[in-house]
Design a protein around this motif. Structure first.
Motif, PDB file in Angstrom:
ATOM      1  N   MET B 139       4.272   7.808   4.304  1.00 24.22           N
ATOM      2  CA  MET B 139       3.109   6.964   3.987  1.00 24.22           C
ATOM      3  C   MET B 139       3.546   5.530   3.700  1.00 24.22           C
ATOM      4  O   MET B 139       4.451   5.295   2.904  1.00 24.22           O
ATOM      5  N   ARG B 140       2.862   4.593   4.343  1.00 26.55           N
ATOM      6  CA  ARG B 140       3.047   3.179   4.027  1.00 26.55           C
ATOM      7  C   ARG B 140       1.732   2.729   3.387  1.00 26.55           C
ATOM      8  O   ARG B 140       0.716   2.579   4.072  1.00 26.55           O
ATOM      9  N   MET B 141       1.757   2.554   2.075  1.00 28.35           N
ATOM     10  CA  MET B 141       0.486   2.319   1.368  1.00 28.35           C
ATOM     11  C   MET B 141       0.343   0.869   0.916  1.00 28.35           C
ATOM     12  O   MET B 141       1.199   0.339   0.229  1.00 28.35           O
ATOM     13  N   ILE B 142      -0.751   0.265   1.309  1.00 30.35           N
ATOM     14  CA  ILE B 142      -1.070  -1.097   0.883  1.00 30.35           C
ATOM     15  C   ILE B 142      -2.385  -0.971   0.105  1.00 30.35           C
ATOM     16  O   ILE B 142      -3.458  -0.850   0.707  1.00 30.35           O
ATOM     17  N   LEU B 143      -2.276  -0.989  -1.191  1.00 31.73           N
ATOM     18  CA  LEU B 143      -3.444  -0.635  -2.005  1.00 31.73           C
ATOM     19  C   LEU B 143      -3.783  -1.718  -3.015  1.00 31.73           C
ATOM     20  O   LEU B 143      -2.976  -2.595  -3.307  1.00 31.73           O
TER      21      LEU B 143
END
Lengths: 543, 385
Positions: B139-143
């Motif tokens: 997962m590459r998460m940009i939150l």
């Protein structure tokens, strides 16, 4: 306008200041204008209903007692009805531009009907005035009842009866929805119609003389502190306060301010603070545990008490600072041990209204046991229906009637609010407390019926309460009340237990000023804490 | 219902305390003075008993938090944002467009798949659960905390060239939809403000109009906060372009020092937020007059178009959280179907009215995230066929 709104915070001091500056006649005119403004803040169109009810009862009261209306009286009633139709139905105050305010075709059409009604009333007057005395009295009592109950029935119960008769309508090959009317329930209609009905009934019974002062009578009908949620005042009590010079003393003012503070504390500090927890159980579509149901229902008992008695306290307080006394509507209802005691402590103005104008005319305690039980059940059933056009209120009324009958049948308790308990033993006291706790449980089940959103929920919750006794049901999934709510409930319990033990509603006056001020400051502090809750409309506004 | 006992009056009986004129005024003044003294004592007592911890990241007790909720947004931000990232609250570091974080740019396992995720904690929970169910996923998460769609959309534009993800997930939270009309988290998260800023988009004549937040990183924000002139400029920019900005709750003042002042500001803040929410959302759904629904549909379609242009599979996660029924699905469902954009909407398996679907903090319970993850997996498997 609601008592717990910013608008009211400006409205009340303004009205009070003006009140102190004016003489009696102008005070009443100002109070009438203020009352109409207070009510019109929600929806000015429904002010017409209040004026219509006022005009009909004003005229009927005089016709019942005196048999004739002077031209002046007729002119006043007719003119007010017509002017209110123009002001509240014809002109559309919500329209953004001035020109658009007068382009209200439907509203002017209604004004036409009202004009027709006024002309018909005036044309029929000579015929009705000539009727024999007894007949005339009966006819005008009927007109008053029909008008008030007609308004109530149309606005409050029309759709309810259509929906309830759905199966019959469907069997005739039609749809119930085709008959449903797009009606908004006018706020407080149940309260002011019952109040004005008591005026004409009391005149009919010879307990009261009618007034010829239309504006003062209009103020009796619409007096803003108790207009939308009571107490339901009797003309025999409130009208003299309106007609005659009023005195305001220190004692009254202080008590009035305290009642306003207490009412706001109950409403903002407690009722609104526990509402979130109650709603999380009663408004969910998911599963709840048995403990959730029990806790939420007990909290609802607290919420509805604080909400409604809080409103009554504020209403009494606002009146008191202007020298007008309203009746006490609640007297520590949850210390009741029997249903008959409960109804001498809970919503006293309604229960005494039902007693005087329904229960006693039905026969009251006279006749055989069956008749008494029938009278009790019918009174409570209609009392339940008064609360709202829904089957759960009918069920709640039936439940109240049933427990009254059962307690009476078993011969349990004749104690009433205020009755002294002299010379009782410790054993009797403990037994009394156990009765109190047991009856609180009985009351709470009634509140479950009252609060439920559907018949399915009543069945589901009742089933869970009776059968779901496993350990898995003994945990809470509901939302917790806020800190203000928990602290408020604690303060309220201590306050009311002290009041109960000392048997003095003004016990706090015995304290020295610093201690008394501490109590006030604590209540103010809890109100401040409660202000951060989402404001909830007063529950009884819907009735 | 027998009549009342005649000894029981329904009116207050007059008490013997009779005061008139001057003596009444003195009594009232004396009482008022004592009330004020008590209130002052309570105010000071609360400040002494429940002081807020000095470290911005310390977890104060719930009671301490309760009495701090009403501090002004600026007051809280000045407390939460320190000179360096080490003494800045972690929530303040989250969500910035330029956050200098290192994220995977390719799948960590051979034959694995990189998933790029844009959204907020709801989306994070669901995608973490997905990664646990399928260990070939990275997962590459940009939150951002409670991130609205404009934040996630802008983040994708910033991020699209920086990885080789095959699948992109866009989480849209129903309760955050009104924040499409904002440019900063700090205007709509009064009780615990999020500092991050993002562009505001509006659709004008079928084209996207963008208002830049002017601040893109915590360092820029920190510099602005410590420069009164720049700070005033920023506040002015936010007040001009952010529909949720409210000067009473935002600007620091003396009332920050008083517990009662803070409680009253909290009440004001709650009412301001309720009024704003009511403008955008009612029991019947989102108000189309505000324009946010049009913007949301435009952004979703444009996002999916861009994701496809980049050779990736778009998945939209429609999160109907507590209090919003299926209103977000009602707004986006038809558009998503019309443009054949794969989506998962929680209303179908976790109704917002069912409290059992939610934790006490408002997030979905794990069981709901597991269903969501299975649905994501099914979409990907379907696309691979």
């Amino acid at each position: 306008m609601a008592f717990n709104s910013i608008e009211f915070l400006i409205f009340l001091p303004t009205v009070y200041l003006l009140y102190r500056l004016l003489n009696l006649r102008l005070q009443n005119v100002m109070l009438l204008a203020a009352s109409y403004l207070f009510y019109g803040w929600w929806d000015e169109r429904f002010l017409f209903l209040i004026v219509l009810s006022t005009a009909i009862d004003f005229s009927s009261g005089i016709m019942i007692d005196e048999g004739k209306l002077t031209r002046r009286d007729r002119a006043k009633a007719s003119a007010w009805t017509l002017l209110s139709a123009i002001a509240f139905l014809g002109i559309n105050w919500q329209a953004p531009e001035w020109a658009a305010k007068f382009q209200n075709t439907v509203g002017w059409q209604y004004c036409g009907y009202v004009l027709g009604l006024v002309i018909a009333g005036n044309a029929l007057y000579p015929l009705l005035a000539k009727l024999p005395k007894q007949r005339r009295r009966g006819v005008f009592l009927f007109i008053s009842m029909a008008a008030n109950l007609g308004l109530l029935g149309f606005f409050k119960y029309c759709n309810f009866f259509i929906d309830s008769a759905e199966s019959v309508i469907t069997s005739m090959g039609m749809h119930a929805t085709d008959f449903r009317l797009d009606i908004v329930l006018p706020v407080g209609i149940s309260f002011y119609t019952f109040q004005t009905m008591s005026y004409t009934i009391d005149i009919y019974r010879g307990h009261l003389k009618p007034t010829h002062r239309f504006l003062d009578f209009a103020l009796f009908v619409s007096f803003f502190p108790q207009l939308v949620a009571g107490p339901i005042e009797r003309a025999t009590h409130l009208l003299p306060s309106i007609l005659h010079e009023r005195r305001i003393d220190w004692e009254q003012s202080m008590r009035g301010c305290f009642l306003i503070l207490m009412g706001l504390f109950k409403k903002i500090g407690v009722a609104d603070s526990v509402a979130i927890a109650v709603n999380s159980v009663y408004l969910t579509q998911g599963d709840v545990t048995q403990l959730d149901i029990i806790v939420a229902t007990v909290l609802f008992a607290v919420q509805i008490y604080c909400d409604f008695s809080g409103y009554s306290d504020i209403a009494r307080g606002c009146s008191k600072i202007m020298g007008i006394e309203l009746m006490t509507n609640f007297k520590l209802p949850y210390v009741s041990r029997t249903p008959s005691e409960f109804w001498t402590r809970w919503h006293i103005s309604l229960s005494s209204w039902l007693r005087d104008y329904l229960y006693i005319p039905l026969g009251g305690n006279r006749g055989n046991k069956f008749m008494v039980y029938r009278n009790l059940s019918l009174t409570m059933l209609l009392g339940g229906l008064w609360h709202g056009a829904a089957w759960n209120f009918v069920l709640w009324g039936a439940y109240q009637g049933a427990i009254l009958c059962i307690y009476r049948l078993l011969g349990i308790g004749v104690r009433r609010a205020g009755q002294e308990e002299i010379g009782i033993t410790i054993k009797q006291r403990i037994l009394g407390m156990l009765n109190m706790i047991f009856f609180f449980g009985v009351t709470c089940y009634g509140w479950l019926l009252f609060r439920a959103v559907s018949f399915e929920q009543i069945v589901g919750f009742t089933g869970q309460l009776l059968t779901d006794w496993g350990s898995s049901s003994m945990h809470l999934t509901m939302r917790k009340p806020t800190l203000a709510g928990m602290l408020g409930v604690l303060v309220l319990i201590v306050y009311e237990l002290t009041e109960y033990n000392l048997k003095d509603t003004c016990f706090y006056k015995r304290f020295p000023v610093p201690i008394r001020a501490g109590l006030y400051a604590l209540m103010i502090f809890i109100i401040f804490m409660g202000t951060s809750n989402a404001p909830v409309q007063f529950i009884y506004f819907q009735f | 219902m027998p009549p009342f006992n005649s000894s029981t009056s329904n009116f207050d009986s007059p008490n013997g305390e009779v005061k008139t004129g001057k003596s009444a005024l003195i009594c009232a003044a004396w009482l008022m003075l004592w009330i004020l003294l008590w209130l002052a004592a309570m105010d000071i007592g609360i400040n002494v008993l429940f002081p807020y911890p000095k470290a911005p990241d310390a977890q104060p007790s719930r009671l301490k938090q309760y009495f701090e909720y009403g501090r002004s947004t600026e007051g809280k931000i000045r407390y939460m944002v320190g000179d360096t990232n080490d003494n800045t609250a972690s929530v303040s570091l989250a969500g910035w467009m330029d956050d200098s974080k290192t994220r995977p740019t390719t799948a960590t396992k051979p034959d694995g798949t990189l998933i790029a995720v844009y959204g907020q904690s709801f989306t994070q929970h669901a995608c973490n659960t997905w990664a646990k169910q399928n260990d070939s996923l990275t997962m590459r998460m940009i939150l951002g905390p409670g991130a609205p769609l404009n934040h996630s959309y802008a983040m994708y534009l910033e991020d699209r060239d920086k990885h080789d993800a095959k699948v992109c997930v866009l989480g849209i939270l129903a309760s955050s939809l009104p924040y499409l009309d904002t440019i900063a988290g700090m205007t709509w998260s009064f009780e615990r403000p999020y500092t991050f800023m993002f562009p505001k988009y509006t659709v004008v004549d079928g084209k996207l109009n963008v208002i830049d937040p002017t601040i893109h990183s915590m360092q820029q924000f920190r510099d602005t906060l410590n420069d009164p002139a720049k700070w005033q400029q920023l506040v002015s920019h936010v007040s001009e372009h952010d529909a949720f900005f409210d000067a009473t709750t935002f600007n620091a003042c003396m009332t920050d020092q008083s517990a009662i002042g803070r409680m009253l500001r909290r009440a004001w803040g709650q009412r301001h937020m309720q009024a704003m929410q009511a403008k955008y959302h009612t029991a019947d759904g989102f108000n189309p007059q505000t324009g946010i629904t049009d913007t949301a549909r435009f952004l979703v379609v444009d996002w999916a178009k861009k994701v496809r242009e980049d050779g990736r599979l778009p998945i939209v996660y429609v999160i109907n959280d507590r209090g919003f029924a299926d209103h977000l699905y009602q707004e986006l469902g038809d558009t998503l179907k019309e443009y054949n954009i794969p989506f998962v909407s929680t209303h179908a398996y976790a109704p917002a009215a069912d409290l059992a679907n939610f934790q006490s903090d408002g997030h979905f319970v794990h069981a709901v995230d597991e269903i969501t993850a299975l649905k994501f997996e099914a979409i990907v498997q379907d696309a691979l066929k």
